[in-house]
Structure formats: structure tokens, C-alpha cells
Write a protein that holds these residues in place. Structure first.
Motif, PDB file in Angstrom:
ATOM      1  N   ALA A 185       0.814  -1.220   0.000  1.00  0.00           N
ATOM      2  CA  ALA A 185       0.000   0.000   0.000  1.00  0.00           C
ATOM      3  C   ALA A 185       0.842   1.263   0.000  1.00  0.00           C
ATOM      4  N   SER A 186       2.054   1.169  -0.519  1.00  0.00           N
ATOM      5  CA  SER A 186       2.881   2.363  -0.658  1.00  0.00           C
ATOM      6  C   SER A 186       3.469   2.382  -2.059  1.00  0.00           C
ATOM      7  N   PRO A 187       3.490   3.551  -2.720  1.00  0.00           N
ATOM      8  CA  PRO A 187       3.959   3.594  -4.104  1.00  0.00           C
ATOM      9  C   PRO A 187       5.464   3.395  -4.193  1.00  0.00           C
ATOM     10  N   LEU A 188       5.878   2.551  -5.121  1.00  0.00           N
ATOM     11  CA  LEU A 188       7.304   2.382  -5.360  1.00  0.00           C
ATOM     12  C   LEU A 188       7.853   3.565  -6.131  1.00  0.00           C
ATOM     13  N   TYR A 189       7.022   4.191  -6.918  1.00  0.00           N
ATOM     14  CA  TYR A 189       7.427   5.391  -7.638  1.00  0.00           C
ATOM     15  C   TYR A 189       6.182   6.237  -7.824  1.00  0.00           C
ATOM     16  N   THR A 190       6.235   7.496  -7.480  1.00  0.00           N
ATOM     17  CA  THR A 190       5.016   8.279  -7.320  1.00  0.00           C
ATOM     18  C   THR A 190       4.657   9.137  -8.517  1.00  0.00           C
ATOM     19  N   SER A 191       5.394   9.055  -9.622  1.00  0.00           N
ATOM     20  CA  SER A 191       5.068   9.898 -10.767  1.00  0.00           C
ATOM     21  C   SER A 191       5.057   9.083 -12.043  1.00  0.00           C
ATOM     22  N   ASN A 192       3.889   9.024 -12.676  1.00  0.00           N
ATOM     23  CA  ASN A 192       3.791   8.361 -13.956  1.00  0.00           C
ATOM     24  C   ASN A 192       3.068   9.212 -14.991  1.00  0.00           C
ATOM     25  N   GLY A 193       2.636  10.385 -14.594  1.00  0.00           N
ATOM     26  CA  GLY A 193       2.058  11.297 -15.558  1.00  0.00           C
ATOM     27  C   GLY A 193       3.154  12.117 -16.227  1.00  0.00           C
ATOM     28  N   THR A 194       2.923  12.536 -17.464  1.00  0.00           N
ATOM     29  CA  THR A 194       3.894  13.362 -18.184  1.00  0.00           C
ATOM     30  C   THR A 194       3.185  14.436 -18.993  1.00  0.00           C
ATOM     31  N   ARG A 195       3.892  15.544 -19.162  1.00  0.00           N
ATOM     32  CA  ARG A 195       3.453  16.614 -20.055  1.00  0.00           C
ATOM     33  C   ARG A 195       4.606  16.867 -21.032  1.00  0.00           C
ATOM     34  N   THR A 196       4.355  16.735 -22.323  1.00  0.00           N
ATOM     35  CA  THR A 196       5.420  16.750 -23.319  1.00  0.00           C
ATOM     36  C   THR A 196       5.197  17.845 -24.363  1.00  0.00           C
ATOM     37  N   LYS A 197       6.294  18.536 -24.679  1.00  0.00           N
ATOM     38  CA  LYS A 197       6.305  19.509 -25.777  1.00  0.00           C
ATOM     39  C   LYS A 197       7.524  19.207 -26.646  1.00  0.00           C
ATOM     40  N   THR A 198       7.293  18.999 -27.942  1.00  0.00           N
ATOM     41  CA  THR A 198       8.377  18.655 -28.855  1.00  0.00           C
ATOM     42  C   THR A 198       8.223  19.451 -30.144  1.00  0.00           C
ATOM     43  N   LEU A 199       9.349  19.944 -30.655  1.00  0.00           N
ATOM     44  CA  LEU A 199       9.353  20.654 -31.928  1.00  0.00           C
ATOM     45  C   LEU A 199      10.661  20.345 -32.645  1.00  0.00           C
ATOM     46  N   GLY A 200      10.561  19.950 -33.898  1.00  0.00           N
ATOM     47  CA  GLY A 200      11.757  19.629 -34.674  1.00  0.00           C
ATOM     48  C   GLY A 200      11.616  20.063 -36.119  1.00  0.00           C
ATOM     49  N   ALA A 201      12.756  20.255 -36.793  1.00  0.00           N
ATOM     50  CA  ALA A 201      12.741  20.665 -38.202  1.00  0.00           C
ATOM     51  C   ALA A 201      14.002  20.159 -38.885  1.00  0.00           C
ATOM     52  N   ARG A 202      13.869  19.893 -40.189  1.00  0.00           N
ATOM     53  CA  ARG A 202      15.006  19.437 -40.987  1.00  0.00           C
ATOM     54  C   ARG A 202      14.990  20.160 -42.335  1.00  0.00           C
ATOM     55  N   LEU A 203      16.147  20.710 -42.720  1.00  0.00           N
ATOM     56  CA  LEU A 203      16.333  21.298 -44.043  1.00  0.00           C
ATOM     57  C   LEU A 203      17.150  20.338 -44.895  1.00  0.00           C
ATOM     58  N   THR A 204      16.693  20.109 -46.117  1.00  0.00           N
ATOM     59  CA  THR A 204      17.391  19.225 -47.046  1.00  0.00           C
ATOM     60  C   THR A 204      17.718  19.988 -48.317  1.00  0.00           C
ATOM     61  N   TRP A 205      19.009  20.007 -48.669  1.00  0.00           N
ATOM     62  CA  TRP A 205      19.471  20.740 -49.844  1.00  0.00           C
ATOM     63  C   TRP A 205      20.179  19.769 -50.782  1.00  0.00           C
ATOM     64  N   ILE A 206      19.757  19.750 -52.042  1.00  0.00           N
ATOM     65  CA  ILE A 206      20.361  18.887 -53.054  1.00  0.00           C
ATOM     66  C   ILE A 206      20.983  19.789 -54.124  1.00  0.00           C
ATOM     67  N   PRO A 207      22.246  20.166 -53.945  1.00  0.00           N
ATOM     68  CA  PRO A 207      22.865  21.102 -54.880  1.00  0.00           C
ATOM     69  C   PRO A 207      23.083  20.500 -56.273  1.00  0.00           C
ATOM     70  N   GLN A 208      23.252  19.181 -56.335  1.00  0.00           N
ATOM     71  CA  GLN A 208      23.457  18.513 -57.615  1.00  0.00           C
ATOM     72  C   GLN A 208      23.059  17.050 -57.465  1.00  0.00           C
ATOM     73  N   GLU A 209      22.895  16.392 -58.577  1.00  0.00           N
ATOM     74  CA  GLU A 209      22.515  14.994 -58.539  1.00  0.00           C
ATOM     75  C   GLU A 209      23.611  14.173 -57.851  1.00  0.00           C
ATOM     76  N   GLY A 210      23.193  13.317 -56.941  1.00  0.00           N
ATOM     77  CA  GLY A 210      24.146  12.473 -56.235  1.00  0.00           C
ATOM     78  C   GLY A 210      24.715  13.075 -54.971  1.00  0.00           C
ATOM     79  N   MET A 211      24.235  14.259 -54.577  1.00  0.00           N
ATOM     80  CA  MET A 211      24.721  14.887 -53.345  1.00  0.00           C
ATOM     81  C   MET A 211      23.554  15.502 -52.587  1.00  0.00           C
ATOM     82  N   GLU A 212      23.539  15.293 -51.281  1.00  0.00           N
ATOM     83  CA  GLU A 212      22.484  15.847 -50.440  1.00  0.00           C
ATOM     84  C   GLU A 212      23.074  16.314 -49.119  1.00  0.00           C
ATOM     85  N   TRP A 213      22.697  17.517 -48.692  1.00  0.00           N
ATOM     86  CA  TRP A 213      23.085  18.050 -47.397  1.00  0.00           C
ATOM     87  C   TRP A 213      21.835  18.207 -46.537  1.00  0.00           C
TER      88      TRP A 213
END
Length: 698
Positions: A249-277
Motif C-alpha cells: 500500500a505504498s507507491p514504489l514510484y510516485t510519478s507516472n504522468g507526463t506533459r510533453t512539448k516537442t518541436l523539430g525541423a530538418r532542411l534538405t538541400w540537393i545542390p546537384q545529382e548524387g549529393m544531399e546536405w
């Protein structure tokens, strides 16, 4: 790596595939005999077919080899979960779909958090990658980390490649059990995207309501320049009664709720055939929620920045990346009413690999050579001794892999990796694997590999202290206080697998046997000293050995054009470790002896997809119940925390309805009958949960 050279045309492949392996050792010879007897009828049926089976869809994977190849040709046991699988299940996170992977165990630990483990090994031996790059956020936690599987929103995922078994040759330390590689969607030449809103409503006080909004968008910014971006807002409320409650009757771990904020971005540049940055950045904040009315217990921040380059050099391909990741974990001090100083963990990695092909004695040889350098830094002021644990380590590696098409039916893959660890010197990891194609969709796979795990910076520090209520104290009963040991040695293993895989027009199946022999297993040894709080002191140490063995199996069968039966399972025949003079062998991890998931998916009409699955979670593998003896008498019996003494079932049902071509409604019920392990087990599954979500695409 983002992409690799494509191998020769793939023979057979399907949406779900499960590969296999078997231990050719004396005590496990029976498994091989059983495997042969089990699959003999299937071999006869496959060989009786008059035409080679060729499926319409060919999925190429890169996680099991440095060379892109079909799932069946891959030199490893691999399962692929693609975007259509995720959508059909109406999944809210990756854990919702991972239960169908053979050899994978997903149950809640004694801290209330579910973790992924493979083949009877602990969850710490599972490596999570994003686009082939390791992430290290878990290192800001000594325990209670809620996982790396929430980092990328489902809308941004193209597929997940799950490799069972060690992959240390390609990925180095921590890949002893298996690898989960999350492959994100690539940039598109036209603007498109999706937005998903999910809700979950609980009718049990041990499970909390949740809600989330996730999105992904991609399109061109200019000539040869594309943008991809993704985001997530989510909250799982703290339950009225934490998952960790046990019979005490006692918690082994008292926190299982979460609040999440995530933001990500990717830029892809292909200056010529066969190359990608590429240039990518992502940031997220996770707040671990306290009990209702209490302050958040942790605030976890993650930031990463990366540069990538793909370059076609004649017949070969050069792939490189530079990535920096920084993670922080602040804990709330209820006494002072402020955040404690954060635990910080930074990693910087530079890796490059070249893949090409040539001819050897008239046979095709695909090969890869690569190398990396990495720097890791830890700053941890949150130990039980209030000592500052800080340090850094530099590592470097050179590796090579080659795949020879020895005959029309036989291909051989060999690999060798040389890791240099600043503290442990040079370590060489070999791998050899063979694929034999019987034709008509039937493939025999088998191989041997080694793996190693270097002790982390905490466990090597003698000033480090961590309290454990029992699971870290095994084979003794807890609680205890664990301290670091600068004399720890790396953990190594010899690993065998062999199995059969069949891919047909209406069905696919696999059966695999595996055997893992771990030496210098990192654990904790009891001393005769006592900590200030009265708990016995344990010191990190290398145990004599740990062994796991078992069989994985899977089946994907189209009963009709609209009805599919999917089954996967794992049987753990052996899971044990021994130390010193102990006569009793204790289980290596909290893994069930049997873990089976079976279900049906029915395309009821053009718009409606119905699915249901049952998961059987068996009794703990290697379950031990003995009376404890006096310390110093030679043997101390234990029941490690988390062992389940009785099997239970989880039943999930779901429906996906296409409102139109651009929107899908998902509804479902998780754990329909609210089944749970026995009350004396120190973890809980989610109770009955009603789910509702809608995904719009544009």
C-alpha cells in the motif's frame, strides 16, 4: 545513417517479417531438433510450389546491415512496422505496436514505467536510434526514465525497424539485446502533412486520462531546398493511484504522468545529382507529474543539432553526420520549493561510412567501411550521497562489413568492429551471418556475433550512490544502497541464432532460436558494510555469467483478401545468472516465460478497418521463491522485484474509419477486461482505457 546503397534486387519481402536464430550448443540441441520437426511440413509445402513467390511490395531495410536489402535477405532477425501498421491500429505511441514483435518484451517495471527488452536481457541492453543515430537522453536518469520512444511524433515516422539480437559491430556498446531504429519521413517536393488529435479516457483510478496533438509537414522552400517539420503537445495525467502501488500500500514510484512539448525541423538541400546536405534541430521538454495536487517531480529537456551529408561517389556511397545532443534532468525539491541542480549529459558524435560493391571470384561483394569519434560528458549532483558525479569519456571506432553472394542460394556476411574506449582500451567485436535461400520464399538464417557493454560513468565512480527497493539488490532482497566501482570491466557476450523464414503470397512465418552467453555481467555485490540509513551497501561488480535462451515465432496469414491473422510470441527457456558460491540461479530480467500476442485485422469495407488482439503475459521466466538466509552463510535467496507469479491477459480492440480521403477516425479500448498481474507484483499494466482520435492529411 539516412540512406545507403541499394543491394541487388530483393527476392521476397512483406509488411511484417520476423527472422530467427538458434543456439547450436549441447544442452540446447533439443531446440534445434524441435525447430526442424516444427518446420519440416512447411518446408515440404514451400518446396512443392512450382513458381517462385514474388510479392508486389518490396521493403528495403538498413538497420540490420550497412547495405540496404530486403527484410528476408537481411543478415539478422528483423521486423518492420510501417506507417500503415501504425494507422491501422490507431496507435497513440510506439509501445502500442511493439507488442507484435517476436522476442520483444514490453511490461511495466517496478517503477511503473514500461520498458523494451529483447530475448530475456534487461532493457538497458536495448539501443534506440533515430535515423540510425543513437540518442542518449536516458543517461540523465539513473532509473525511472520513461523512454526514448516518445521523442518522435507518430506523424513524422515512416517506419520502425526492429533488430533482435546484438548489433555491436555496426552500433557499438548498448546494442547487445537489440536495436529499435525509428526512420522518419523524408522531405517531399510538394507540400503535404498530417495532424492527429488523440484522447484516452480511463475508468480505473490506477490509470489516467491523456490527450495529445501531433503534426508533420513537408514541402519545398525553393529550388532543391526542402523543409520537414514536426511537433507534439501531449499530457498523461498522474493517476489517482500510481501504477507502482503494491500489496504494501505504498507507491514504489510516485510519478507516472507526463506533459510533453516537442518541436523539430530538418532542411534538405540537393545542390546537384548524387549529393544531399541536411541540417536538423529538435527540442523537447518533458514534465514528470506528481500525484494530484503535487508539484511536477522532474523536468527533462532535450536538445539536438545535426548536419548530414549523402554523396554518391561513382559506384559507391559516402554517408556522414555530425550530431550534438544535450539533455538535462531537474528534480523538484519539496523542502526548498525549488528545482535542484540538473543532471546534464552531453554527447557529440561524428560518423562516416562508405558503401560500395565489387566482384570477388566472379561473385558480387557488397562492403562497407566506417568510423566514428564520440565525446560524452556527465554532470550528476543528484546522488544519495550528495556528491557531485562528473566526468567525460572519449571513444572511437573503426568497422567493416562485407556481404558475399557465395552461390546463387548462399550469402555470407562478416563484420568486424574495433572500438577504442578511453578507459578500457581497444575491444574487437566480430560477427558472421549466413542466409541460405531454398527458393519459393523459404530462407534459412543463422549466425554468431559478439557484443560488449562498457560500464557507464556513474557506475565507475566510487562516490556514486543509489538507493534501491529491491530490483537492483538481486539476488538479495532489498532495500539496499548501491555504490560505484572504478574497477568494473566491460560486459561481453557470445550470441548464437538460427531460424527459418517463409514469405508467401498469402502468408509469412518465422521461427527462430537464440542463445546468449554473457560474461562479466554488470550487477551489484553485497558487502558487510551498512549505509547511514541502515541499508546494506552493495558495490557494482562483474558477476560470473548470465545466460538466456529461447525461441521466437511469428505468423502473418491472409485468411481472405480482407481478413488477416497475426501472431507473434517468445518462449524463454533459460534466463539466469550466478555469482560466487551461490547454488541458486536467478533470473536476469523481469521477463515472462511465455509472451504471445495474437489478433485479427478485418477490412470490413472500403472505409472501415477493425482489429483486435490478445496478449498472454506468462509467469516470470526463472521465477525463484526461497527463504532468505543469514548474510555471510553462503547463499541469500531472493525474489527480485517485479516478478509476476501468475499469467494474465491483455485484450485490445480498435476500429479505424475513413471519414473521407483526407481524414480517419480511430476508436478503441485497451485492456478491455482490466486484467492485471497478482497484487504482490510491484508493477501494474494500464487499466481499461477508451481511446478516440482523428488524423487529417493534406
Amino acid at each position: 545513417m539516412p540512406s545507403y546503397q541499394t543491394n541487388s534486387p530483393a527476392r521476397v519481402c512483406g509488411n511484417r517479417n520476423i527472422r530467427a536464430a538458434l543456439p547450436p550448443t549441447g544442452r540446447l540441441a533439443g531446440l534445434l531438433i524441435g525447430l526442424t520437426a516444427l518446420t519440416a511440413p512447411a518446408i515440404a509445402v514451400a518446396q512443392a510450389e512450382t513458381e517462385e513467390v514474388v510479392l508486389d511490395t518490396v521493403v528495403l531495410v538498413t538497420s540490420a546491415s550497412s547495405i540496404a536489402t530486403s527484410i528476408q535477405d537481411a543478415p539478422a532477425s528483423i521486423t518492420v512496422i510501417d506507417q500503415s501498421d501504425i494507422q491501422a491500429k490507431g496507435a497513440r505511441d510506439l509501445k502500442d505496436v511493439l507488442r507484435t514483435v517476436p522476442g520483444l518484451n514490453l511490461t511495466r517495471g517496478n517503477d511503473g514505467n514500461s520498458q523494451v527488452s529483447f530475448r530475456g536481457l534487461s532493457s538497458s541492453r536495448t539501443l534506440t536510434l533515430i535515423d540510425g543515430k543513437r540518442i542518449s537522453s536516458r543517461n540523465t536518469f539513473a532509473r525511472h526514465y520513461q523512454g526514448d520512444l516518445q521523442i518522435v511524433p507518430l506523424d513524422a515516422i515512416e517506419r520502425i525497424e526492429v533488430v533482435r539480437g546484438p548489433m555491436s559491430t555496426l552500433y557499438g556498446s548498448d546494442a547487445m539485446g537489440g536495436v529499435i531504429n525509428i526512420i522518419t519521413k523524408k522531405a517531399t517536393d510538394t507540400w503535404s502533412g498530417s495532424l492527429t488529435t488523440d484522447f484516452a479516457f480511463a475508468d480505473e483510478n490506477s490509470t489516467a486520462d491523456s490527450r495529445s496533438v501531433t503534426g508533420f509537414i513537408s514541402g519545398p522552400l525553393g529550388q532543391n531546398l526542402n523543409l520537414s517539420a514536426w511537433g507534439k503537445l501531449a499530457e498523461i495525467e498522474a493517476p489517482d493511484e500510481p501504477y507502482g502501488y503494491s500489496s504494501s500500500a505504498s507507491p514504489l514510484y510516485t510519478s507516472n504522468g507526463t506533459r510533453t512539448k516537442t518541436l523539430g525541423a530538418r532542411l534538405t538541400w540537393i545542390p546537384q545529382e548524387g549529393m544531399e546536405w541536411g541540417a536538423e534541430a529538435q527540442a523537447s521538454v518533458d514534465n514528470y507529474l506528481g500525484n494530484p495536487g503535487e508539484h511536477d517531480s522532474n523536468e527533462v529537456t532535450k536538445k539536438s543539432f545535426g548536419l548530414t551529408n549523402e554523396w554518391q561517389l561513382g559506384q559507391g556511397h559516402l554517408s556522414s553526420y555530425l550530431r550534438h545532443e544535450t539533455s538535462g534532468n531537474e528534480t523538484w525539491n519539496s523542502t526548498s520549493g525549488a528545482w535542484n541542480d540538473p543532471i546534464d549529459y552531453d554527447t557529440t558524435t561524428l560518423e562516416s561510412r562508405y558503401t560500395s560493391q565489387t566482384s570477388l571470384t566472379g561473385r558480387q561483394l557488397d562492403y562497407t567501411i566506417g568510423g566514428l569519434v564520440a565525446h560524452e560528458k556527465l554532470n550528476d549532483p543528484q546522488t544519495t550521497s550528495n556528491a557531485l558525479i562528473e566526468g567525460s569519456v572519449n571513444t572511437a571506432a573503426l568497422y567493416a562489413e562485407a556481404r558475399l553472394q557465395a552461390t546463387e542460394a548462399l550469402s555470407l556476411t562478416t563484420g568486424l568492429r574495433m572500438d577504442h574506449h578511453e578507459r578500457f582500451g581497444t575491444h574487437v567485436t566480430p560477427r558472421i551471418y549466413a542466409n541460405y535461400d531454398f527458393g519459393n520464399g523459404l530462407m534459412l538464417k543463422g549466425g554468431y556475433s559478439q557484443a560488449f557493454v562498457a560500464p557507464d560513468l556513474r557506475n565507475l565512480n566510487p562516490n556514486y550512490q543509489m538507493g534501491s527497493r529491491g530490483n537492483g539488490c538481486k539476488p538479495y532482497q532489498g532495500p539496499c544502497t548501491i555504490i560505484g566501482n572504478p574497477d568494473l570491466q566491460p560486459e561481453t557476450s557470445d550470441n548464437f541464432e538460427i531460424g527459418l523464414n517463409y514469405q508467401g503470397e498469402r502468408s509469412s512465418w518465422e521461427v527462430t532460436a537464440f542463445y546468449n552467453d554473457v560474461e562479466n555481467m554488470i550487477s551489484a555485490r553485497r558487502t558487510n558494510d551498512v549505509a547511514a540509513n541502515g541499508n546494506p551497501i552493495f558495490v557494482r561488480d562483474n558477476f560470473d555469467y548470465g545466460k538466456t535462451a529461447g525461441v521466437e515465432f511469428g505468423l502473418d496469414y491472409d485468411i481472405t483478401n480482407d481478413l488477416t491473422w497475426i501472431t507473434s510470441g517468445t518462449y524463454i527457456a533459460k534466463s539466469e545468472f550466478k555469482y560466487g558460491d551461490f547454488d541458486t540461479a536467478y533470473p536476469m530480467a523481469t521477463t515472462p516465460k511465455w509472451n504471445i500476442t495474437t489478433g485479427l485485422t478485418w477490412q470490413a469495407n472500403d472505409r472501415l478497418n477493425l482489429s483486435g488482439e490478445v496478449t498472454y503475459v506468462g509467469k516470470q521466466a526463472g521465477y525463484v521463491v526461497e527463504e532468505g538466509l543469514v548474510v555471510g552463510s553462503g547463499e541469500q535467496a531472493s525474489v527480485p522485484a517485479g516478478q509476476n507469479s501468475k499469467a494474465y491477459y491483455l485484450v485490445n480492440v480498435a476500429a479505424a474509419y475513413d471519414l473521407n480521403d483526407m481524414a480517419t477516425l480511430n476508436v478503441g479500448i485497451d485492456n478491455l477486461f482490466n486484467d492485471q498481474p497478482e497484487t504482490d507484483v510491484s508493477y501494474r499494466e494500464n487499466g481499461r482505457l477508451f481511446t478516440l482520435g482523428i488524423t487529417t492529411r493534406f
